[in-house]
Write a protein that holds these residues in place. Structure first.
Motif, short mmCIF file in Angstrom:
data_model
loop_
_atom_site.label_atom_id
_atom_site.label_comp_id
_atom_site.label_asym_id
_atom_site.label_seq_id
_atom_site.Cartn_x
_atom_site.Cartn_y
_atom_site.Cartn_z
N ILE A 268 0.85 -1.20 0.00
CA ILE A 268 0.00 0.00 0.00
C ILE A 268 0.88 1.24 0.00
CG2 ILE A 268 -1.64 1.34 1.38
CD1 ILE A 268 -2.88 -1.33 2.24
N LEU A 315 -8.88 1.38 1.39
CA LEU A 315 -7.61 0.89 1.92
C LEU A 315 -7.78 -0.44 2.65
CD1 LEU A 315 -6.39 4.38 3.09
CD2 LEU A 315 -5.33 3.02 1.29
N LEU A 318 -7.84 -3.03 -0.06
CA LEU A 318 -6.49 -3.21 -0.59
C LEU A 318 -5.66 -4.06 0.36
CD1 LEU A 318 -5.08 0.12 -2.09
CD2 LEU A 318 -5.30 -2.09 -3.22
N TYR A 319 -5.76 -3.74 1.65
CA TYR A 319 -4.97 -4.48 2.64
C TYR A 319 -5.37 -5.96 2.63
CZ TYR A 319 -2.95 -6.10 6.98
OH TYR A 319 -2.23 -6.82 7.91
#
Length: 334
Positions: A268, A315, A318-319
């Motif tokens: 990220i 996010l 994404l993580y």
């Protein structure tokens, strides 16, 4: 609901201003500020920036300074219809940044030419200080290199050659004073950042609340002339405790200094870096899509907490993707 399709060309921000003849220093001050934020002249008193949340903030501050100095100014969003094309304006930005990169490269080469293997310890110590200064200048220019001017490669190469002559690893050297604090020492603190959050500050806020302190208080303050209260931790701010260092964005610095050694978070960080610094360092294929998502959030929400709230699911997903697939580099298994 507006069903019209968006126009294909991205909008530009234009600062149109007129300065009084006196005081003379105001002209110099405004010119320096325009250079500092990376604006280019499209007419004698008309300066352009690509339209983003951060560039709006830059022009807003400058407009305020011009008016307070007795001048007149307005900022407008524009699409180019005739005359200059978008490509021509982008070329103006690239030319300006290439000139900046060339100056850095020339200075690095000149310093390299003055050194030899027999240079004294004092000379090398001074040269190392100049290398750090050149790296800082390079990072500052990269931050306003909106379209990826090619001159950066030559500047990077010239500095790297100089570093090799000095046998100095700038990244290691810069990291030496970074004492990694325990996560517990970062809890219960008030975190402060600039208003008008975008990718780096949104990601830092997410990192703080997801992995450092779920109950963290985050305050949003003017980026200019803010005086911190005792015990506050500033991020992505000038002279902040966690901010850009060298060619690393604030998220990367915070990740390292908080001791969060997680491949998913590093991935990220690479995406945030590529979006924020626009240097293509990591070549993350996800960067373009995430950049558009964050830009959409910024346009739709003026409130900083709401921007963070909207950015958190992006996010989080994404993580989870990087964590579960254990993918480091984009499209490649580790």
């Amino acid at each position: 609901m507006n069903d019209k399709q968006p126009l294909p060309n991205p909008p530009w921000l234009l600062l149109i201003h007129q300065l009084p003849s006196k005081p003379a220093y105001l002209r110099v001050k405004v010119w320096r500020r325009l250079q500092g934020i990376g604006a280019v002249a499209v007419k004698s008193t008309v300066y352009a920036l690509p339209a983003t949340a951060e560039t709006r903030e830059d022009f807003a501050w400058l407009l305020k300074e011009i008016v307070e100095g007795g001048g007149e100014a307005m900022v407008c969003e524009a699409r180019l219809i005739d005359g200059l094309s978008d490509d021509q304006v982008r070329a103006l930005f690239d030319t300006a940044r290439d000139d900046d990169y060339e100056a850095i490269a020339n200075e690095a080469r000149a310093l390299t030419a003055t050194l030899d293997v027999a240079a004294s310890g004092e000379e090398k110590t001074e040269a190392r200080a100049q290398v750090r200064r050149l790296r800082k200048r390079l990072a500052d220019i990269a931050a306003i290199d909106f379209f990826g001017a090619t001159g950066r490669l030559a500047a990077e190469g010239a500095i790297t050659e100089l570093e090799g002559l000095l046998v100095v690893d700038v990244d290691t050297d810069a990291a030496e004073p970074e004492a990694v604090p325990a996560i517990e020492d970062l809890k219960g603190r008030v975190w402060v950042t600039r208003k008008g959050v975008h990718i780096d500050r949104i990601a830092c806020s997410w990192l703080i609340r997801r992995f450092i302190d779920p109950d963290a208080v985050i305050r949003f303050v003017p980026g200019k002339d803010y005086v911190p209260e005792p015990g506050e931790l500033r991020f992505d701010m000038f002279e902040g405790e966690f901010t850009h260092e060298g060619d690393r964005c604030s998220f990367e610095v915070l990740l390292t200094r908080a001791g969060l050694d997680d491949p998913a978070l590093r991935a990220i960080g690479e995406i945030v870096h590529d979006i924020d610094l626009k240097d293509g360092k990591f070549g993350r294929e996800e960067a373009a899509g995430i950049a558009h998502l964050i830009a959409g959030i910024a346009v739709a929400h003026a409130d900083d907490e709401e921007r963070i709230a909207q950015g958190e699911p992006v996010l989080d997903n994404l993580y989870q993707y990087f964590h579960k697939t254990r993918r480091g580099r984009a499209g490649m298994d580790p």
